[in-house]
Enzyme design. Sequence first.
Site, PDB file in Angstrom:
ATOM      1  N   ASP A 412       0.622  -1.306   0.450  1.00  0.00           N
ATOM      2  CA  ASP A 412      -0.080   0.467   0.609  1.00  0.00           C
ATOM      3  C   ASP A 412       0.870   1.409   0.079  1.00  0.00           C
ATOM      4  O   ASP A 412       2.431   1.582   0.617  1.00  0.00           O
ATOM      5  CB  ASP A 412      -1.060  -0.786   0.809  1.00  0.00           C
ATOM      6  CG  ASP A 412      -2.094   1.088   1.195  1.00  0.00           C
ATOM      7  OD1 ASP A 412      -2.520   1.458   0.599  1.00  0.00           O
ATOM      8  OD2 ASP A 412      -1.746   2.011   2.379  1.00  0.00           O
ATOM      9  N   GLU A 465       0.696  -0.039  -5.248  1.00  0.00           N
ATOM     10  CA  GLU A 465      -0.178   0.699  -5.549  1.00  0.00           C
ATOM     11  C   GLU A 465       0.666   1.641  -5.654  1.00  0.00           C
ATOM     12  O   GLU A 465       1.182   2.481  -4.293  1.00  0.00           O
ATOM     13  CB  GLU A 465      -1.062   0.705  -4.132  1.00  0.00           C
ATOM     14  CG  GLU A 465      -1.899   1.326  -5.209  1.00  0.00           C
ATOM     15  CD  GLU A 465      -2.554   2.545  -3.173  1.00  0.00           C
ATOM     16  OE1 GLU A 465      -3.665   2.476  -3.863  1.00  0.00           O
ATOM     17  OE2 GLU A 465      -1.889   1.876  -2.236  1.00  0.00           O
TER      18      GLU A 465
END
Length: 731
Positions: A412, A465
């Site tokens: 993330d 990401e």
Amino acid sequence: MMRDSPSIQGTLDAATQHALLAGRHADPFSVLGPHQAGAHTVVRVLAPGARTVMAVLPGGQRTPLLPMQPGLFENTVPGLQPGAPAAYRLCIEWEGGIQHTADPYAFGPVLDTAQLDHCAAGGWRYLAGLLGAHAASVDGCAGTRFALWAPNARRVAVVGDFNGWDGRRHAMRLRYPAGVWELFLPDVGPGARYKFQVLGADGHTVLKADPLARQAEAPPATASIVPDERPFAWTDEAWMEQRAARQRCDAPISIYEVHAGSWFDDAGAPRWQSLAARLPEYARSLGFTHIELLPVMAHPFGGSWGYQPLGLFAPAAAHGAPADFAHFVDRCHEAGLGVILDWVPAHFPDDAHGLARLDGTPLYEHADPHEGRHPDWNTLIYNYGRREVRAFLIASAIHWLRHYHVDGLRVDAVASMLYRDYSRPAGQWIPNRHGGRENLEAIDFLRELNAAVGVQCPGAITVAEESTAWPGVTAPVANGGLGFDYKWNMGWMHDTLRYMRRDPIHRRHHHHDLSFGMVYAYAERFVLPLSHDEVVHGKGSLLGKMPGERAAQLAQLRLYYAFMWAHPGKKLLFMGGEFGQQGEWNHDAMLQWSLLDDPAHRGLQRLVADLNHVYATLPELHCRDADPSGFAWIVGDDADNSVLAFARVDASHCLVAVCNFTPVPRPGYRFGVPHAGDWRVRVDTGATRYGGAGGGPPICLRSEPIPAHGHPQSLVLDLPGFTALYLRHSE
């Protein structure tokens, strides 16, 4: 019942006695336990609240230990040989009963020195097995070994159910220079709650959860739990053998993204058990190849959806026990599904029981808030320049991949890690050693992480990401890249959703939003993400983004999905998107499953299943995802009609996707095709089986020798509005 023992002066000076009873003594092994005094052995025990303490030898001989002060006991024990740590047990009388136990301070160091040295040098290989709470047997005595890295702490004690949470009872031994505090506690077993009481370098005493706990309480409680270390009985050998082939860049990968807490409410049943019984079969029936879970790591605030974790080694207790999570993964593998976890090494919350200032100093985080505090989330940023912190994070990643057989990690917020000025105005960030904005330490960490995963977890994947144009995210580390297997294509997602939100009458002016993604489609190995981030914070649902009345919205969403599934890149769809959830996602409520009573929503769900089936079974739709030769524009510039047509090819097959992004039918629409002969309709998003009105082209069309779009052959058909067609050449 034994009577209280008479007090003695003892052999410890008053200052030492006071430090022990005040919970300030930093070296308990130097004074507690057995110590040689001339020809005799003296045993000292710190047991605040105890009425009496006896040392009991294996032959049954009992020696009462006499109190120097209330709670601090000492005596010479006849017959006790120096250097025989397990040669006596303690019989302690408390107000509520009698306790029989070995003396924790009768044991020598329990952590392997070579492994400690390896960890101190920044090695992660032994970290998860050294630190935290682990079942152990020392000198034939069963118990739990506790260890905490807190190099700047003045004193550390382990507290829990087993000692009444009294920080004086079980102070730990410092293993210098590793900075690790250790203690073996006999008779403490699985299920015991515990924390570490830390007297920090700043003089403050705090209670901290175990950073390497493998089990934790459910919020709002914050204690760690000694785990049950019985091995899980995995049944996924066949899956693990095939995993690498299923996750290669030439394989079909279609990911169903799930928030475990809100997918389905099964009347209070344990979440992982309930999900294991329902979710794998559901995702398999729709043709998905993977389930991606929003972070399952222990986190204090449910509203963070897991993106502010503090337990990087423990599954969130709200969903069940660690073994329940392992069972869920095993069931997914049984159903032929891979499991990807969202994993957050970018930042962590500053809750008092967590990592923040763990030993009274900024240990895991940077000291300077310009480096150490994230301006968007008001969280703390890991100090990637510290080798022990990098080792901690890599050990966490490897733990999930190996211990739980997880097949991949989606990392993330990578962009926030790569740039020192991320979300920071001028003057509020610190340049790197070259004066630049790149976070060199984070870059090194990500490369080290991906290299470790590649070596230690063959076949597992990592997905970034990363929302910027950072070069080489999926390039090999050896070639200067970051080493990820895949990267989310945030640019494609933003451009195409922006296009779909527009009134169709204006789309002709923004045709490039659909086509621009092919300019860089092969710069990385991409996943096309329609994730949870696009259905929260006032953005509405995917269906709600489509303009017009409900029938038009559903038609456009079907069209958009078909465009996405034909486009190069792996696929990701957040739960609810497969049947057209109407409301914005709410993590406190389950999905709107009642919509499946509506044939139109069932039709959308059926389309997603068919798209997944076609995508998986037609090699031209996936096997050249990372190869520019697998794609060719046919009609890329028809902005006036808002029509796109392109070919997906492999060595032997060709499929053409034709998409009309307006409600206006295009009768007699002609477009070139690469091959002469018959072309069969494999997908028609306007078909009645998907909730459309029907009336599309015949199931088979024959090309004509009329040149168009650079091809000597062409097809002509009536192209309905808001419709995508897949046409496959028949050999």
